[in-house]
Design a protein around this motif. Sequence first.
Motif, mmCIF file in Angstrom:
data_model
loop_
_atom_site.group_PDB
_atom_site.id
_atom_site.type_symbol
_atom_site.label_atom_id
_atom_site.label_comp_id
_atom_site.label_asym_id
_atom_site.label_seq_id
_atom_site.Cartn_x
_atom_site.Cartn_y
_atom_site.Cartn_z
ATOM 1 N N SER A 1 -2.750 20.543 -38.623
ATOM 2 C CA SER A 1 -2.919 20.240 -37.196
ATOM 3 C C SER A 1 -1.607 20.181 -36.441
ATOM 4 N N GLY A 2 -0.494 19.998 -37.185
ATOM 5 C CA GLY A 2 0.796 19.746 -36.549
ATOM 6 C C GLY A 2 1.210 18.291 -36.626
ATOM 7 N N ALA A 3 0.365 17.423 -37.178
ATOM 8 C CA ALA A 3 0.706 16.017 -37.372
ATOM 9 C C ALA A 3 1.412 15.837 -38.715
ATOM 10 N N LEU A 4 2.247 14.797 -38.800
ATOM 11 C CA LEU A 4 2.933 14.436 -40.032
ATOM 12 C C LEU A 4 2.292 13.171 -40.584
ATOM 13 N N TRP A 5 2.008 13.146 -41.887
ATOM 14 C CA TRP A 5 1.308 12.027 -42.516
ATOM 15 C C TRP A 5 2.172 11.438 -43.616
ATOM 16 N N TRP A 6 2.382 10.115 -43.559
ATOM 17 C CA TRP A 6 3.097 9.363 -44.585
ATOM 18 C C TRP A 6 2.077 8.434 -45.220
ATOM 19 N N ALA A 7 1.477 8.879 -46.310
ATOM 20 C CA ALA A 7 0.319 8.190 -46.867
ATOM 21 C C ALA A 7 0.641 6.772 -47.319
ATOM 22 N N ALA A 8 1.781 6.576 -47.979
ATOM 23 C CA ALA A 8 2.112 5.258 -48.512
ATOM 24 C C ALA A 8 2.228 4.212 -47.412
ATOM 25 N N GLU A 9 2.602 4.638 -46.214
ATOM 26 C CA GLU A 9 2.733 3.724 -45.079
ATOM 27 C C GLU A 9 1.543 3.802 -44.130
ATOM 28 N N ARG A 10 0.598 4.667 -44.448
ATOM 29 C CA ARG A 10 -0.555 4.917 -43.568
ATOM 30 C C ARG A 10 -0.079 5.178 -42.129
ATOM 31 N N LEU A 11 0.905 6.056 -42.029
ATOM 32 C CA LEU A 11 1.551 6.376 -40.757
ATOM 33 C C LEU A 11 1.241 7.815 -40.363
ATOM 34 N N LEU A 12 0.683 8.001 -39.177
ATOM 35 C CA LEU A 12 0.410 9.320 -38.615
ATOM 36 C C LEU A 12 1.373 9.547 -37.448
ATOM 37 N N VAL A 13 2.092 10.658 -37.496
ATOM 38 C CA VAL A 13 3.103 10.956 -36.480
ATOM 39 C C VAL A 13 2.727 12.248 -35.754
ATOM 40 N N VAL A 14 2.749 12.189 -34.433
ATOM 41 C CA VAL A 14 2.518 13.384 -33.617
ATOM 42 C C VAL A 14 3.620 13.475 -32.563
ATOM 43 N N ALA A 15 3.921 14.671 -32.133
ATOM 44 C CA ALA A 15 4.986 14.887 -31.160
ATOM 45 C C ALA A 15 4.468 15.682 -29.977
ATOM 46 N N ASP A 16 4.997 15.374 -28.811
ATOM 47 C CA ASP A 16 4.820 16.229 -27.634
ATOM 48 C C ASP A 16 3.347 16.501 -27.322
ATOM 49 N N LEU A 17 2.599 15.431 -27.060
ATOM 50 C CA LEU A 17 1.203 15.590 -26.636
ATOM 51 C C LEU A 17 1.125 16.225 -25.251
ATOM 52 N N HIS A 18 2.059 15.895 -24.380
ATOM 53 C CA HIS A 18 2.095 16.413 -23.006
ATOM 54 C C HIS A 18 0.736 16.236 -22.302
ATOM 55 N N LEU A 19 0.149 15.065 -22.467
ATOM 56 C CA LEU A 19 -1.114 14.782 -21.773
ATOM 57 C C LEU A 19 -0.896 14.876 -20.263
ATOM 58 N N GLY A 20 -1.848 15.469 -19.582
ATOM 59 C CA GLY A 20 -1.754 15.615 -18.133
ATOM 60 C C GLY A 20 -0.954 16.815 -17.669
ATOM 61 N N LYS A 21 -0.698 17.764 -18.560
ATOM 62 C CA LYS A 21 0.095 18.936 -18.169
ATOM 63 C C LYS A 21 -0.574 19.725 -17.048
ATOM 64 N N ALA A 22 -1.878 19.963 -17.171
ATOM 65 C CA ALA A 22 -2.580 20.725 -16.132
ATOM 66 C C ALA A 22 -2.522 20.001 -14.795
ATOM 67 N N GLU A 23 -2.695 18.668 -14.812
ATOM 68 C CA GLU A 23 -2.654 17.880 -13.574
ATOM 69 C C GLU A 23 -1.274 17.936 -12.946
ATOM 70 N N ARG A 24 -0.229 17.844 -13.767
ATOM 71 C CA ARG A 24 1.135 17.865 -13.245
ATOM 72 C C ARG A 24 1.463 19.207 -12.601
ATOM 73 N N LEU A 25 1.055 20.312 -13.261
ATOM 74 C CA LEU A 25 1.317 21.626 -12.680
ATOM 75 C C LEU A 25 0.573 21.811 -11.369
ATOM 76 N N ALA A 26 -0.686 21.354 -11.324
ATOM 77 C CA ALA A 26 -1.460 21.466 -10.082
ATOM 78 C C ALA A 26 -0.829 20.620 -8.980
ATOM 79 N N ARG A 27 -0.365 19.429 -9.343
ATOM 80 C CA ARG A 27 0.247 18.523 -8.359
ATOM 81 C C ARG A 27 1.505 19.123 -7.763
ATOM 82 N N ARG A 28 2.235 19.879 -8.567
ATOM 83 C CA ARG A 28 3.504 20.454 -8.103
ATOM 84 C C ARG A 28 3.358 21.899 -7.630
ATOM 85 N N GLY A 29 2.124 22.374 -7.571
ATOM 86 C CA GLY A 29 1.900 23.717 -7.064
ATOM 87 C C GLY A 29 2.288 24.811 -8.023
ATOM 88 N N GLY A 30 2.277 24.511 -9.323
ATOM 89 C CA GLY A 30 2.650 25.500 -10.319
ATOM 90 C C GLY A 30 1.459 26.303 -10.798
#
Length: 233
Positions: free
Chosen positions: A18-47
Amino acid sequence: MDGHGFTFFGAALTARGSGALWWAAERLLVVADLHLGKAERLARRGGTLLPPYETRDTLARLEAEIAATGPATVLCLGDSFDDAAAAGALDEGDALWLTRLMAGRRWIWIAGNHDPGPVDLGGSHRAEWQLGPVVFRHIAQAGGRGEVSGHYHPKVRLSLRGQSLARPCFLIDERRVILPAFGSYTGGLASHEAVLSELMAPGALAVLTGPAPRALPMPRAKGYSKPRSTTSG
Protein backbone atom coordinates in the motif's frame (compact mmCIF):
# COMPACT_ATOMS: atom_id res chain seq x y z
CA MET A 1 2.15 -10.19 5.70
CA ASP A 2 1.86 -8.39 2.35
CA GLY A 3 5.13 -6.59 1.76
CA HIS A 4 8.92 -6.62 1.62
CA GLY A 5 10.55 -7.37 4.97
CA PHE A 6 13.91 -5.88 5.93
CA THR A 7 15.95 -5.07 9.03
CA PHE A 8 16.76 -1.46 9.80
CA PHE A 9 18.90 -0.56 12.84
CA GLY A 10 17.77 -3.76 14.50
CA ALA A 11 14.07 -3.24 13.76
CA ALA A 12 12.20 -5.79 11.62
CA LEU A 13 10.16 -3.62 9.26
CA THR A 14 7.82 -4.33 6.36
CA ALA A 15 7.39 -2.09 3.31
CA ARG A 16 3.78 -2.87 2.51
CA GLY A 17 2.27 -2.90 -0.95
CA SER A 18 0.00 0.00 0.00
CA GLY A 19 2.95 2.31 0.62
CA ALA A 20 2.66 2.10 4.42
CA LEU A 21 5.55 0.99 6.65
CA TRP A 22 4.80 -1.58 9.39
CA TRP A 23 6.88 -2.20 12.53
CA ALA A 24 5.21 -5.29 13.93
CA ALA A 25 7.06 -5.50 17.25
CA GLU A 26 5.91 -1.97 18.11
CA ARG A 27 2.52 -2.29 16.41
CA LEU A 28 3.40 0.91 14.58
CA LEU A 29 1.92 1.85 11.19
CA VAL A 30 3.65 4.71 9.36
CA VAL A 31 2.26 6.61 6.37
CA ALA A 32 3.64 9.66 4.59
CA ASP A 33 2.18 12.50 2.56
CA LEU A 34 -1.57 11.84 2.73
CA HIS A 35 -2.21 15.32 1.27
CA LEU A 36 -5.84 15.20 2.39
CA GLY A 37 -7.85 18.00 0.80
CA LYS A 38 -5.68 18.31 -2.30
CA ALA A 39 -8.67 18.64 -4.65
CA GLU A 40 -10.26 21.28 -2.38
CA ARG A 41 -7.03 23.27 -2.16
CA LEU A 42 -6.54 23.30 -5.94
CA ALA A 43 -10.15 24.36 -6.50
CA ARG A 44 -9.82 27.08 -3.84
CA ARG A 45 -6.74 28.49 -5.55
CA GLY A 46 -8.12 28.20 -9.06
CA GLY A 47 -5.78 25.41 -10.10
CA THR A 48 -6.34 22.23 -12.11
CA LEU A 49 -9.47 20.46 -10.91
CA LEU A 50 -9.13 16.92 -9.57
CA PRO A 51 -11.88 14.37 -8.92
CA PRO A 52 -13.45 15.41 -5.59
CA TYR A 53 -13.18 12.00 -3.97
CA GLU A 54 -9.39 11.86 -3.46
CA THR A 55 -9.71 12.34 0.32
CA ARG A 56 -12.19 9.49 0.60
CA ASP A 57 -10.03 7.23 -1.52
CA THR A 58 -7.04 7.95 0.72
CA LEU A 59 -9.07 7.39 3.89
CA ALA A 60 -10.48 4.13 2.53
CA ARG A 61 -6.99 2.79 1.84
CA LEU A 62 -5.78 3.96 5.24
CA GLU A 63 -8.75 2.24 6.89
CA ALA A 64 -7.87 -0.97 5.04
CA GLU A 65 -4.28 -0.79 6.32
CA ILE A 66 -5.45 -0.24 9.88
CA ALA A 67 -7.83 -3.20 9.59
CA ALA A 68 -5.08 -5.41 8.15
CA THR A 69 -2.39 -4.57 10.72
CA GLY A 70 -4.26 -3.58 13.91
CA PRO A 71 -1.78 -0.86 14.95
CA ALA A 72 -1.51 0.54 18.46
CA THR A 73 0.08 3.68 16.98
CA VAL A 74 -0.39 5.42 13.63
CA LEU A 75 2.32 7.87 12.65
CA CYS A 76 1.72 10.34 9.81
CA LEU A 77 5.02 11.67 8.43
CA GLY A 78 3.97 15.19 7.47
CA ASP A 79 2.01 16.79 4.64
CA SER A 80 -1.01 14.96 5.98
CA PHE A 81 -3.09 17.86 4.64
CA ASP A 82 -2.43 19.67 1.41
CA ASP A 83 -2.12 23.02 3.18
CA ALA A 84 -2.88 24.55 6.57
CA ALA A 85 -6.48 25.37 5.61
CA ALA A 86 -7.31 21.92 4.24
CA ALA A 87 -7.93 20.31 7.64
CA GLY A 88 -10.61 22.87 8.49
CA ALA A 89 -12.14 22.46 5.05
CA LEU A 90 -12.67 18.69 5.36
CA ASP A 91 -16.14 17.52 4.53
CA GLU A 92 -18.01 16.71 7.76
CA GLY A 93 -18.34 13.06 6.78
CA ASP A 94 -14.63 12.80 6.00
CA ALA A 95 -13.72 14.47 9.29
CA LEU A 96 -15.89 11.98 11.19
CA TRP A 97 -14.33 9.11 9.23
CA LEU A 98 -10.84 10.27 10.23
CA THR A 99 -11.97 10.65 13.84
CA ARG A 100 -13.22 7.05 13.84
CA LEU A 101 -9.87 5.83 12.48
CA MET A 102 -8.06 7.67 15.27
CA ALA A 103 -10.27 6.28 18.04
CA GLY A 104 -8.70 3.74 20.39
CA ARG A 105 -5.09 4.16 19.27
CA ARG A 106 -2.23 6.60 19.58
CA TRP A 107 -2.05 8.98 16.63
CA ILE A 108 0.99 11.15 15.90
CA TRP A 109 1.11 13.95 13.33
CA ILE A 110 4.58 15.01 12.16
CA ALA A 111 4.70 18.55 10.77
CA GLY A 112 5.37 18.83 7.04
CA ASN A 113 6.22 21.67 4.72
CA HIS A 114 2.60 21.84 3.48
CA ASP A 115 1.04 21.70 6.96
CA PRO A 116 3.60 23.21 9.37
CA GLY A 117 1.12 24.29 12.03
CA PRO A 118 -0.99 22.13 14.37
CA VAL A 119 -4.23 20.95 12.87
CA ASP A 120 -7.51 21.17 14.74
CA LEU A 121 -7.73 17.44 15.31
CA GLY A 122 -6.87 15.00 18.08
CA GLY A 123 -3.60 13.16 18.42
CA SER A 124 -0.19 14.59 19.23
CA HIS A 125 1.80 16.96 17.02
CA ARG A 126 5.58 16.73 16.70
CA ALA A 127 8.37 18.19 14.59
CA GLU A 128 9.90 14.71 14.63
CA TRP A 129 9.60 11.58 16.75
CA GLN A 130 12.09 8.92 17.85
CA LEU A 131 11.45 5.30 18.81
CA GLY A 132 14.55 3.41 19.91
CA PRO A 133 17.32 4.00 17.34
CA VAL A 134 14.88 5.14 14.62
CA VAL A 135 13.93 8.78 14.09
CA PHE A 136 10.86 9.76 12.07
CA ARG A 137 10.70 13.13 10.31
CA HIS A 138 9.16 14.66 7.21
CA ILE A 139 12.26 15.51 5.18
CA ALA A 140 15.50 13.51 5.12
CA GLN A 141 18.50 15.35 6.56
CA ALA A 142 21.99 15.21 5.14
CA GLY A 143 24.03 12.87 7.30
CA GLY A 144 20.92 11.36 8.90
CA ARG A 145 21.17 7.86 10.40
CA GLY A 146 18.34 5.57 11.41
CA GLU A 147 16.01 7.98 9.64
CA VAL A 148 12.53 7.33 8.21
CA SER A 149 11.01 10.16 6.18
CA GLY A 150 8.66 11.07 3.34
CA HIS A 151 8.34 14.35 1.39
CA TYR A 152 9.83 13.31 -1.97
CA HIS A 153 7.04 10.93 -3.12
CA PRO A 154 9.64 8.63 -4.75
CA LYS A 155 8.73 6.68 -7.87
CA VAL A 156 10.53 4.35 -10.26
CA ARG A 157 10.03 4.66 -13.99
CA LEU A 158 9.85 1.33 -15.81
CA SER A 159 9.68 0.40 -19.45
CA LEU A 160 7.16 -2.35 -20.19
CA ARG A 161 6.49 -3.46 -23.75
CA GLY A 162 7.67 -0.14 -25.07
CA GLN A 163 5.58 1.91 -22.64
CA SER A 164 6.93 4.01 -19.77
CA LEU A 165 5.25 3.37 -16.43
CA ALA A 166 5.80 5.00 -13.02
CA ARG A 167 5.33 3.09 -9.78
CA PRO A 168 5.55 4.60 -6.26
CA CYS A 169 8.34 3.06 -4.24
CA PHE A 170 10.17 2.95 -0.94
CA LEU A 171 13.85 3.85 -1.05
CA ILE A 172 15.94 1.89 1.45
CA ASP A 173 19.63 1.89 2.32
CA GLU A 174 21.62 1.22 5.48
CA ARG A 175 21.05 4.72 6.88
CA ARG A 176 17.58 5.80 5.85
CA VAL A 177 14.17 4.87 4.47
CA ILE A 178 12.10 7.23 2.33
CA LEU A 179 8.40 6.35 2.04
CA PRO A 180 6.22 6.85 -1.03
CA ALA A 181 3.27 9.22 -0.78
CA PHE A 182 0.21 7.41 0.56
CA GLY A 183 -2.31 10.00 -0.67
CA SER A 184 -4.19 9.80 -3.95
CA TYR A 185 -3.21 12.08 -6.85
CA THR A 186 0.03 13.12 -5.16
CA GLY A 187 2.45 12.80 -8.07
CA GLY A 188 6.04 11.86 -7.42
CA LEU A 189 9.75 12.32 -8.03
CA ALA A 190 11.64 9.73 -10.06
CA SER A 191 14.35 7.97 -8.08
CA HIS A 192 16.93 8.82 -10.72
CA GLU A 193 16.61 12.54 -9.98
CA ALA A 194 19.82 13.97 -8.56
CA VAL A 195 18.43 14.87 -5.11
CA LEU A 196 17.47 11.26 -4.40
CA SER A 197 20.68 9.89 -5.89
CA GLU A 198 22.55 12.19 -3.52
CA LEU A 199 20.55 11.15 -0.45
CA MET A 200 20.66 7.38 -0.97
CA ALA A 201 23.83 5.33 -0.54
CA PRO A 202 25.25 2.98 -3.18
CA GLY A 203 23.40 -0.32 -3.05
CA ALA A 204 20.08 1.32 -2.12
CA LEU A 205 16.92 -0.58 -2.97
CA ALA A 206 13.69 0.64 -4.49
CA VAL A 207 10.70 -1.41 -3.29
CA LEU A 208 7.81 -1.01 -5.71
CA THR A 209 4.33 -0.76 -4.22
CA GLY A 210 1.36 -2.76 -5.47
CA PRO A 211 -0.21 -6.21 -4.93
CA ALA A 212 3.20 -7.93 -5.12
CA PRO A 213 5.88 -5.54 -3.77
CA ARG A 214 9.16 -6.01 -5.58
CA ALA A 215 12.65 -4.90 -4.57
CA LEU A 216 15.18 -3.86 -7.21
CA PRO A 217 18.36 -1.77 -7.27
CA MET A 218 17.42 1.90 -7.07
CA PRO A 219 17.72 3.56 -10.49
CA ARG A 220 20.08 6.53 -10.28
CA ALA A 221 20.84 9.66 -12.25
CA LYS A 222 22.61 8.73 -15.48
CA GLY A 223 26.35 8.73 -14.98
CA TYR A 224 25.95 9.37 -11.23
CA SER A 225 28.84 8.19 -9.08
CA LYS A 226 29.06 8.53 -5.32
CA PRO A 227 31.73 7.20 -2.93
CA ARG A 228 30.60 4.13 -1.04
CA SER A 229 29.54 4.80 2.55
CA THR A 230 31.35 2.91 5.30
CA THR A 231 28.54 3.34 7.84
CA SER A 232 25.95 0.69 8.46
CA GLY A 233 22.91 0.06 10.60
